[in-house]
Design an enzyme around this catalytic site. Structure first.
Site, PDB file in Angstrom:
ATOM      1  N   TYR A 340      -4.795   7.249  -0.077  1.00  0.00           N
ATOM      2  CA  TYR A 340      -6.205   6.957   0.166  1.00  0.00           C
ATOM      3  C   TYR A 340      -6.400   6.655   1.657  1.00  0.00           C
ATOM      4  O   TYR A 340      -5.713   5.820   2.228  1.00  0.00           O
ATOM      5  CB  TYR A 340      -6.612   5.761  -0.680  1.00  0.00           C
ATOM      6  CG  TYR A 340      -8.103   5.485  -0.799  1.00  0.00           C
ATOM      7  CD1 TYR A 340      -9.058   6.152  -0.033  1.00  0.00           C
ATOM      8  CD2 TYR A 340      -8.570   4.539  -1.708  1.00  0.00           C
ATOM      9  CE1 TYR A 340     -10.404   5.897  -0.171  1.00  0.00           C
ATOM     10  CE2 TYR A 340      -9.931   4.262  -1.849  1.00  0.00           C
ATOM     11  CZ  TYR A 340     -10.837   4.938  -1.075  1.00  0.00           C
ATOM     12  OH  TYR A 340     -12.181   4.677  -1.193  1.00  0.00           O
ATOM     13  N   CYS A 341      -7.367   7.339   2.287  1.00  0.00           N
ATOM     14  CA  CYS A 341      -7.734   7.104   3.676  1.00  0.00           C
ATOM     15  C   CYS A 341      -6.499   7.245   4.567  1.00  0.00           C
ATOM     16  O   CYS A 341      -5.811   8.258   4.504  1.00  0.00           O
ATOM     17  CB  CYS A 341      -8.403   5.733   3.805  1.00  0.00           C
ATOM     18  SG  CYS A 341      -9.143   5.411   5.423  1.00  0.00           S
ATOM     19  N   VAL A 342      -6.181   6.244   5.397  1.00  0.00           N
ATOM     20  CA  VAL A 342      -5.015   6.359   6.274  1.00  0.00           C
ATOM     21  C   VAL A 342      -3.721   6.393   5.466  1.00  0.00           C
ATOM     22  O   VAL A 342      -2.709   6.935   5.915  1.00  0.00           O
ATOM     23  CB  VAL A 342      -5.000   5.218   7.309  1.00  0.00           C
ATOM     24  CG1 VAL A 342      -4.744   3.870   6.660  1.00  0.00           C
ATOM     25  CG2 VAL A 342      -3.963   5.465   8.393  1.00  0.00           C
TER      26      VAL A 342
END
Length: 605
Positions: A340-342
């Site tokens: 998720y995301c970074v």
């Protein structure tokens, strides 16, 4: 009810005096006293030397320097300067004439191109000539400032984009709604409560600056949540840990489970329980119910001891450590993984690293939630990542060994300041109201720090140099090539994302060597991901391969109502739907260290 003289017959009447002058005077004295406490809380760490002005001074200088480039263009030619001033004063004159006509004619004189703006939803902003004129003056000035940036010539695109962002932030900050004396709702509340609202507001301001150790820790929600009690409650155990993370395994709720376990790699910029907010909205709980053996990395909230922990450490001591733990607990050689995301960026880096080996990679499928691998279209966050700003940030991190969580939280809030900053300033410190309890905003304010080495590597290699998709990223002695990643990918973008823009995620899909299923969800970076099927909200789009232009892809894609979660589950089972008897936590090989959600996630900044 008739309005006040000169305001038009149907205009609402703003109270001009307090009902109890003595109470008003007492409350104003309290407000000034609490304001003094707020100022003292701000100054104390600076006097003690624990909070220096260096970072703020550097940021202010950066803003002034950037906007100065725009000013230089307009000031270089007197004719150009006069034309710009004339345009603004012409608008001011029209607004003033309209206001004068309102003293005779009750009809509001709205500017024809004024868009709907929820900041000015109070009826006074249109029905009261004074407030209507103030609103129109502000909006005209804001538009004029935007045009100055847009029409400035000979300025490089990055500087121009930064100037546009800074001008918008300044315009947002100076909106008349943000000042007690020019906000009709606040004026009414002040008169009706005899300034009790201001006394309460200044008290909260002092508390929030004290809580932020000299900087404002803006409260966006009432503190009605406790991690492990009404947040992050899916049953599980911490079965392993090291210096930077704990590995949580969740208890099975189905008799049979998918043969491939599921490893979730959340962002370390925020805490993992965004995927386990409550029973209804928990992706983790839902995945367990679908028959996944779910393992989650819970990152530590780092301090100065973790200063040298870089991207390679988070890959090896995070993802690879998690893979080893899963193998011990389940005996399985292959897993499905989510980033998720970074956390997704790190997962992509790990896949590229594993692709350098001749061995079959242990990650059999990879899912990305609003994650970027290419940063060409990375949006407004890219404005914070030029060489000068990164150097300033690195100097600040070098003093502590980490980036304060509040600074990253502020950067995210600035991307939507009219939603995430100024409404709370008005509600809390002027209206004197406690914000409503909201689990998502509690999570948003539960900030995490970032190790200096990790954050510097991320900013330089991703936002500044875009090395991963350029084939230039070097990590742990290897040069990474995302094109060698043959692992099947489910790449989820969210249409209104301001952190990982949909265009950026879409563009990144083409760099993987293997098959990619690109899916676009409605809503934004959080709500577009955390969207359980039971709520029946939003929609998602599926279509052909993610090539070419995103808008063209959307034009040909098929829209589906509701959550994308079942689509992802079908994709997972298409790859491998084999099931085995449910697994005990730890598999009899690893002992539980503590109950989920564990101690790392409870660490505060």
């Amino acid at each position: 009810m008739p309005g006040a003289p000169g305001t038009g017959g149907n205009a609402p009447h703003l109270p001009q005096i307090a009902s109890d002058p003595e109470a008003f005077a007492r409350n104003m004295a309290r407000a000034f006293e609490e304001g003094g406490k707020a100022l003292a809380a701000y100054l104390r760490p600076r006097e003690e030397g624990s909070a220096g002005p260096e970072m703020l001074a550097a940021q202010t200088a950066e803003v002034m320097k950037t906007i100065g480039h725009i000013g230089e263009y307009w000031m270089a030619d007197p004719t150009r300067t006069l034309e710009a001033q004339t345009r603004l004063w012409g608008q001011y004159l029209t607004i003033w004439n309209n206001a004068l006509r309102r003293t005779v004619d009750d009809t509001p004189q709205e500017a024809p191109d004024t868009p709907a703006d929820k900041r000015f939803s109070d009826p006074e902003w249109s029905q009261n000539p004074m407030f209507d004129a103030l609103k129109q003056l502000y909006l005209a000035t804001s538009r004029w400032a935007d045009e100055l940036v847009d029409k400035a010539e000979g300025i490089d695109p990055h500087t121009k984009a930064k100037a546009s962002f800074y001008v918008k932030q300044i315009s947002n900050a100076f909106a008349p709604t943000n000042f007690a004396a020019t906000n009709p709702a606040v004026l009414r509340a002040t008169a009706e409560s005899n300034a009790e609202n201001l006394a309460r507001g200044m008290h909260m301001l002092a508390e929030d600056i004290e809580a932020g150790h000299g900087t404002l820790r803006l409260r966006q929600t009432k503190n009605a949540f406790t991690v492990g009690e009404n947040l992050a409650t899916t049953p599980g155990k911490v079965i392993a840990q090291n210096d930077i993370c704990q590995i949580i395994q969740y208890e099975a709720t189905t008799e049979k489970v998918l043969k491939r376990p599921l490893l979730i790699v959340p962002p370390w910029i925020n805490k993992y329980y965004i995927l386990d907010l409550n029973e209804e909205k928990s992706f983790i709980r839902w995945a367990v119910a679908q028959g996944h053996s779910v393992f989650v990395i819970s990152w530590i909230n780092p301090d100065e001891r973790h200063a040298s922990k870089g991207f390679d450490a988070y890959m090896q001591e995070g993802i690879f450590f998690g893979l080893d733990v899963i193998k011990k607990a389940t005996g399985e050689e292959e897993v499905n993984a989510i980033g998720y995301c970074v956390g997704g960026t790190l997962l992509a880096v790990a896949l590229a690293f594993l692709a350098q080996s001749r061995k079959k990679p242990p990650i059999a499928s990879a899912t990305f939630f609003a994650a970027q691998v290419d940063f060409t279209y990375a949006g407004d966050l890219k404005l914070f990542a030029d060489e000068e700003q990164i150097e300033t940030l690195e100097e600040d991190m070098a003093r502590r060994g980490y980036l304060e969580g509040s600074k990253m939280a502020t950067a995210f809030n600035l991307l939507r300041s009219n939603d995430l900053i100024w409404p709370y300033v008005i509600n809390n410190y002027m209206a004197g109201k406690e914000p409503m309890p909201f689990d998502l905003l509690y999570w948003n304010s539960d900030a995490t720090r970032m190790p200096a080495a990790n954050h510097s590597y991320y900013l330089r290699n991703c936002y500044l140099e875009n090395n991963l998709t350029g084939g230039r990223m070097k990590l742990a002695g290897k040069t990474l090539d995302l094109g060698r990643v043959m692992t099947p990918v489910y790449n989820l973008a969210t249409r209104e994302d301001h952190i990982a823009p949909a265009k950026s995620v879409f563009h990144g899909s083409q760099y993987f060597g293997g098959p990619v299923r690109f899916v676009l969800s409605g809503s934004g970076h959080i709500a577009g991901v955390v969207n359980p099927p039971s709520r029946g909200k939003y929609q998602y789009w599926t279509g052909k391969d993610a090539r070419g232009d995103l808008d063209a892809w959307i034009g040909e894609a098929e829209e589906h109502k509701g959550s994308w979660w079942p689509d992802w589950q079908s994709w997972i089972e298409t790859l491998d739907d084999r099931r085995v008897k449910k697994r005990a936590v730890g598999g009899g090989r690893l002992n539980a260290l503590e109950d989920a959600p564990g101690s790392y996630v409870r660490m505060k900044s």
